[in-house]
Design a protein around this motif. Structure first.
Motif, PDB file in Angstrom:
ATOM      1  N   SER A 169       9.251  46.787  37.875  1.00 43.44           N
ATOM      2  CA  SER A 169       8.584  47.925  37.244  1.00 43.44           C
ATOM      3  C   SER A 169       8.006  47.560  35.878  1.00 43.44           C
ATOM      4  O   SER A 169       7.040  48.164  35.418  1.00 43.44           O
TER       5      SER A 169
ATOM      6  N   ILE B 213      12.529  53.598  40.791  1.00 42.78           N
ATOM      7  CA  ILE B 213      11.239  53.970  40.213  1.00 42.78           C
ATOM      8  C   ILE B 213      11.242  55.364  39.609  1.00 42.78           C
ATOM      9  O   ILE B 213      10.654  55.597  38.542  1.00 42.78           O
ATOM     10  N   MET B 214      11.897  56.305  40.266  1.00 43.63           N
ATOM     11  CA  MET B 214      11.781  57.707  39.847  1.00 43.63           C
ATOM     12  C   MET B 214      12.478  58.020  38.524  1.00 43.63           C
ATOM     13  O   MET B 214      12.308  59.103  37.976  1.00 43.63           O
TER      14      MET B 214
ATOM     15  N   SER C 251       9.917  61.887  45.444  1.00 40.18           N
ATOM     16  CA  SER C 251       9.864  60.426  45.404  1.00 40.18           C
ATOM     17  C   SER C 251       8.731  59.836  46.236  1.00 40.18           C
ATOM     18  O   SER C 251       8.437  58.642  46.111  1.00 40.18           O
TER      19      SER C 251
ATOM     20  N   GLU D 160       6.051  57.648  44.622  1.00 41.45           N
ATOM     21  CA  GLU D 160       6.182  56.197  44.443  1.00 41.45           C
ATOM     22  C   GLU D 160       5.039  55.453  45.134  1.00 41.45           C
ATOM     23  O   GLU D 160       4.618  54.388  44.683  1.00 41.45           O
ATOM     24  N   CYS D 161       4.558  56.018  46.242  1.00 45.19           N
ATOM     25  CA  CYS D 161       3.524  55.352  47.043  1.00 45.19           C
ATOM     26  C   CYS D 161       2.118  55.650  46.538  1.00 45.19           C
ATOM     27  O   CYS D 161       1.140  55.162  47.111  1.00 45.19           O
TER      28      CYS D 161
ATOM     29  N   TYR E  56       1.769  53.574  41.505  1.00 42.83           N
ATOM     30  CA  TYR E  56       2.811  53.159  40.561  1.00 42.83           C
ATOM     31  C   TYR E  56       2.532  51.743  40.070  1.00 42.83           C
ATOM     32  O   TYR E  56       2.084  50.902  40.840  1.00 42.83           O
TER      33      TYR E  56
END
Length: 306
Positions: free
Chosen positions: A49, A214-215, A248, A251-252, A255
């Protein structure tokens, strides 16, 4: 050398940049403060990330050093920067990050062996690296880039039995796989942190130690609440989990550009430029999606009274 790290939420820290594509250290400070206010246990720095594969060696070290020096003492710092290919290079790479004063160094699982190599190669390389580095404990991240290698329960138990591994960021996204890993590491110091939002609540019930995904760069405090209160308030936890899992899917989207955009909406004042994605991919409709999710996030906060 620490024998454990805290349960709870470990954000995978993003890297903000200036308009001329340099690391924005004022922005880094703002993100650290934002994580702190959300009650996280610690920070996972210089990870995917953080765009670690797109940072120079000097930038990775400078960034890790800055985060260690500026993170409040009540928060932990673990870090990676594990991008080298050969074992010898990986050892030197790790030592330089470790010397900065982190709590654990996190290896990327796919760097232990090529895609066509088996678990014996993985263990052989882990053994060589670990025995070459002293006075620090380790973690493993099942990073999906450049290819995804999941650590088997048997190999994970072998790692745990060395008494040098404290952390696994699990990306299997599968409850049966998580349960097998929890069972394999029972009674050891190795803790499993789920990176998959949709399965988080069930994984906490089976014994995972927390969330590292990620979240955390959108609404870490909701994950903190879930990790701390799922057993005490099971009904609320189920409803919160429904929001977290649905949210969530962003995320796709785009990001980490969208996460930096969300931080900008939250008043952090950072640029949402990225070296991984073109920020122009965050189209107007995608920006609206992030804004709408932010509205729902604050409604959930009010409902939870946090």
């Amino acid at each position: 050398m620490k024998s454990t790290i805290a349960n709870g939420v470990w954000p995978t820290m993003v890297t903000p940049y200036t308009e001329d594509n340099k690391v924005d250290y004022e922005g880094v400070l703002k993100i650290i403060d934002w994580y702190d206010k959300q009650g996280v246990a610690g920070i996972f720095a210089v990870c995917q990330s953080s765009e670690m594969f797109f940072l120079s060696k000097e930038e990775r070290l400078e960034l890790a050093k800055f985060i260690v020096e500026n993170t409040p003492k009540h928060m932990g710092v673990i870090a990676s920067g594990h991008v080298a290919d050969t074992a010898c290079e990986q050892i030197e790479e790790a030592k330089e990050v470790i010397d900065l004063g982190i709590d654990a160094y996190v290896f990327i699982s796919n760097k232990f062996a090529a895609p066509d190599e088996g678990e014996e190669v993985v263990k052989k390389n882990i053994d060589k690296i670990v025995n070459s580095i002293h006075n620090i404990n380790f973690g493993i991240y099942e990073c999906p880039y450049p290819y995804k290698r999941l650590i088997t329960p048997e190999t994970l138990k072998w790692c745990a039995d060395t008494d040098r591994f404290l952390f696994l960021k699990d990306t299997c996204c599968n409850l049966e796989g998580l349960q097998a890993k929890v069972n394999a590491t029972a009674g050891t110091n190795l803790k499993i942190y789920n990176a998959n939002a949709a399965t988080l609540l069930e994984s906490l019930k089976m014994g995972c130690a927390g969330y590292s995904g990620i979240m955390t760069n959108f609404h870490a405090e909701l994950y903190v609440w879930l990790c701390e209160n799922y057993a005490k308030y099971p009904g609320k936890a189920e409803k919160l989990q429904a929001f977290l899992g649905a949210a969530s899917v962003i995320e796709c989207q785009c990001y980490p550009v969208n996460a930096k955009y969300h931080m900008q909406l939250e008043g952090l004042g950072i640029n949402y430029h990225s070296r991984v994605k073109d920020k122009n991919e965050l189209t107007q409709s995608r920006q609206i999606e992030v804004k709408q999710m932010q509205v729902m996030y604050h409604l959930v906060k009010e409902w939870l009274d946090i």
